[in-house]
Design a protein around this motif. Structure first.
Motif, mmCIF file in Angstrom:
data_model
loop_
_atom_site.group_PDB
_atom_site.id
_atom_site.type_symbol
_atom_site.label_atom_id
_atom_site.label_comp_id
_atom_site.label_asym_id
_atom_site.label_seq_id
_atom_site.Cartn_x
_atom_site.Cartn_y
_atom_site.Cartn_z
ATOM 1 N N ASP A 190 0.870 -1.176 0.000
ATOM 2 C CA ASP A 190 0.000 0.000 0.000
ATOM 3 C C ASP A 190 0.902 1.219 0.000
ATOM 4 N N VAL A 191 0.607 2.183 -0.827
ATOM 5 C CA VAL A 191 1.364 3.430 -0.853
ATOM 6 C C VAL A 191 0.378 4.578 -0.867
ATOM 7 N N GLN A 192 0.693 5.608 -0.108
ATOM 8 C CA GLN A 192 -0.113 6.813 -0.047
ATOM 9 C C GLN A 192 0.791 8.013 -0.295
ATOM 10 N N ILE A 193 0.419 8.880 -1.223
ATOM 11 C CA ILE A 193 1.158 10.111 -1.447
ATOM 12 C C ILE A 193 0.447 11.235 -0.688
ATOM 13 N N LEU A 194 1.231 12.032 0.024
ATOM 14 C CA LEU A 194 0.671 13.079 0.880
ATOM 15 C C LEU A 194 0.733 14.458 0.247
ATOM 16 N N GLY A 195 1.865 14.782 -0.357
ATOM 17 C CA GLY A 195 2.030 16.099 -0.927
ATOM 18 C C GLY A 195 3.478 16.325 -1.295
ATOM 19 N N THR A 196 3.797 17.558 -1.656
ATOM 20 C CA THR A 196 5.159 17.893 -2.060
ATOM 21 C C THR A 196 5.625 19.149 -1.331
ATOM 22 N N SER A 197 6.914 19.149 -1.042
ATOM 23 C CA SER A 197 7.569 20.240 -0.326
ATOM 24 C C SER A 197 8.593 20.852 -1.273
ATOM 25 N N ALA A 198 8.354 22.102 -1.702
ATOM 26 C CA ALA A 198 9.148 22.690 -2.776
ATOM 27 C C ALA A 198 9.975 23.881 -2.297
ATOM 28 N N PRO A 199 11.253 23.951 -2.738
ATOM 29 C CA PRO A 199 12.113 25.052 -2.300
ATOM 30 C C PRO A 199 11.765 26.390 -2.935
ATOM 31 N N GLY A 200 11.252 26.386 -4.178
ATOM 32 C CA GLY A 200 10.955 27.645 -4.861
ATOM 33 C C GLY A 200 9.909 28.470 -4.143
ATOM 34 N N PRO A 201 8.669 27.954 -4.045
ATOM 35 C CA PRO A 201 7.629 28.701 -3.322
ATOM 36 C C PRO A 201 7.758 28.613 -1.813
ATOM 37 N N GLN A 202 8.700 27.763 -1.324
ATOM 38 C CA GLN A 202 8.860 27.567 0.118
ATOM 39 C C GLN A 202 7.511 27.188 0.745
ATOM 40 N N SER A 203 6.932 26.114 0.201
ATOM 41 C CA SER A 203 5.629 25.698 0.700
ATOM 42 C C SER A 203 5.426 24.208 0.498
ATOM 43 N N TRP A 204 4.490 23.668 1.280
ATOM 44 C CA TRP A 204 4.011 22.286 1.143
ATOM 45 C C TRP A 204 2.654 22.344 0.457
#
Length: 243
Positions: A54-68
């Motif tokens: 089972d795999v669940q993707i939660l989100g992404t953490s990006a350096p450009g916008p400095q946001s999750w």
């Protein structure tokens, strides 16, 4: 009320034990994800491939916008079956008034400690989700340009075995020495509850125990650990630590 920092404490030691177990199984593994097939594979240094059940993707953490960015707010159109944990976290946040779990895009600056590193920000979001969903095996994978994607994984080999003294002792000593807690007493008690240990309170001292081991932990008025003794119940030889 439950806060975002409460969730960090609730997840801390349980998450550590699951990550130690993950390392036991796959070591410093390489990873590969097929989103269309919802297949996540980890390849150990010995080229042993573990396909997660089972795999669940939660989100992404990006350096450009400095946001999750939560995956449920991402227009990419992922399969519904790999969004369950992210949606469970959002529902938990709605019930308990936790904006970090319900805001589509969360600025790093709004997180505890105002991290700037995508890895650190992803870790905070993943730990909160672990506590909210009861899924504790996590993986943060590089997806290009310094962006990290947060996943929760399951496989029979990743599940925790019955407690034994060496791992009990390591989790408590390494965890309380290296992890950040907002309330150490809460973190210890939450871990013991989730692991199914017996818990007894006697003033400033909390005892947690299982068949294999026990620990007596003394806290100060700010719920910080001031002394801890850990006992191997099979031989009853205590080890002392004084954080």
């Amino acid at each position: 009320m439950i806060s975002f920092t409460d969730l960090q404490d609730d997840a801390a030691l349980m998450s550590l034990e699951y990550q130690l177990r993950l390392f036991d199984v796959v070591g410093l593994a390489a990873w590969k994800m097929n989103l269309d097939e919802a297949r996540f594979e980890l390849t150990s240094p010995d080229n042993v491939v573990t396909s997660c059940t089972d795999v669940q993707i939660l989100g992404t953490s990006a350096p450009g916008p400095q946001s999750w960015l939560w995956v449920w707010a991402d227009p990419s159109g992922y399969r519904e079956d790999i969004l369950r944990a992210a949606n469970e976290a959002r529902a938990f946040g709605e019930r308990h008034g936790i904006p970090e779990l319900t805001t589509p895009e969360v600025p790093f600056a709004s997180l505890p400690g105002s991290p700037t590193d995508p890895v650190a920000a992803a870790s905070l979001m993943m730990e909160a989700t672990k506590a909210a969903t009861g899924r504790y095996t996590g993986y943060a994978g590089e997806v290009g340009g310094g962006t990290r994607a947060g996943f929760l994984l399951d496989h029979p080999d990743f599940r925790l075995p019955e407690p034994e003294f060496p791992r009990f002792s390591r989790v408590l000593q390494q965890g309380t020495a290296e992890l950040r807690f907002y309330n150490q007493r809460r973190g210890i008690v939450s871990y013991a509850q989730r692991r199914g240990y017996d818990i007894a309170h006697n003033g400033p001292v909390t005892r947690i125990s299982c068949a294999a081991a026990s620990a007596n932990i003394r806290f100060d008025e700010q719920n910080r650990i001031v002394a801890m003794s850990i006992n191997n119940e099979s031989v009853r030889v205590p080890t002392q630590t004084n954080p």
